[in-house]
Motif scaffolding. Structure first.
Motif, short mmCIF file in Angstrom:
data_model
loop_
_atom_site.label_atom_id
_atom_site.label_comp_id
_atom_site.label_asym_id
_atom_site.label_seq_id
_atom_site.Cartn_x
_atom_site.Cartn_y
_atom_site.Cartn_z
N VAL A 3 8.32 40.05 39.25
CA VAL A 3 8.21 39.16 38.08
C VAL A 3 9.10 39.67 36.95
CG1 VAL A 3 6.63 38.36 36.28
CG2 VAL A 3 5.91 38.33 38.67
N CYS A 7 12.21 37.71 35.23
CA CYS A 7 12.28 37.50 33.78
C CYS A 7 13.58 38.02 33.21
CB CYS A 7 11.08 38.15 33.09
SG CYS A 7 9.52 37.31 33.39
N ALA A 10 16.15 35.50 33.97
CA ALA A 10 15.98 34.33 33.10
C ALA A 10 16.58 34.57 31.72
CB ALA A 10 14.50 33.98 32.98
N CYS A 86 6.72 40.30 29.74
CA CYS A 86 8.02 39.74 30.10
C CYS A 86 7.93 38.22 30.22
CB CYS A 86 8.52 40.34 31.41
SG CYS A 86 9.01 42.06 31.27
N ILE A 87 6.90 37.73 30.87
CA ILE A 87 6.71 36.28 30.99
C ILE A 87 6.56 35.65 29.61
CG2 ILE A 87 5.12 34.48 31.79
CD1 ILE A 87 4.54 36.37 34.22
N VAL A 90 9.95 35.39 27.87
CA VAL A 90 10.78 34.30 28.39
C VAL A 90 10.27 32.94 27.88
CG1 VAL A 90 11.46 33.06 30.48
CG2 VAL A 90 11.57 35.56 30.42
#
Length: 128
Positions: A3, A7, A10, A86-87, A90
């Motif tokens: 993940v 990220c 992204a 991190c999510i 983003v």
């Protein structure tokens, strides 16, 4: 870790997403000046100018996010919490772009602070 790496990708590719409305605004001037795109971008006003600023800010965000995430990975300190941070970064950066394009300046600044808060939270996590 997967993940976190997604990220990172992204965030690294987000300037390309931010380029789409900028390129559209450049085309609205009649043509996209591929010989002098920066000069053309600097002449833009309104949405075009905001799209340029949002695009530029995506590169600036990389300078905060990438070293932070690389430090987390290098120290083998990745956890569910760091992945969630991190999510959040983003998603907040995507919301930031929308706020910039829509000229929601107060919301944009608030979202920027929240996104930077995720960077701070990474360091707090690393130091504890």
């Amino acid at each position: 870790m997967f993940v976190i790496i997604i990220c990172m990708a992204a965030v690294l590719f987000m300037p390309m997403l931010a380029k789409v409305p900028l390129a559209l605004m450049m085309h609205r001037e009649g043509t996209y000046d591929n010989r002098h795109p920066r000069a053309q971008q600097n002449r833009l006003e309104g949405l075009g100018a905001r799209a340029k600023a949002a695009h530029d800010n995506c590169f600036e965000a990389i300078c905060f996010f990438a070293p932070t995430v690389l430090l987390v990975l290098a120290l083998d300190a990745h956890t569910v919490y760091t992945a969630q941070l991190c999510i959040a970064f983003v998603l907040l950066r995507l919301l930031y772009l929308i706020c910039y394009w829509c000229n929601w300046h107060v919301a944009r600044s608030s979202v920027w602070v929240l996104a930077m808060g995720t960077i701070v939270a990474h360091f707090v996590s690393l130091l504890s």
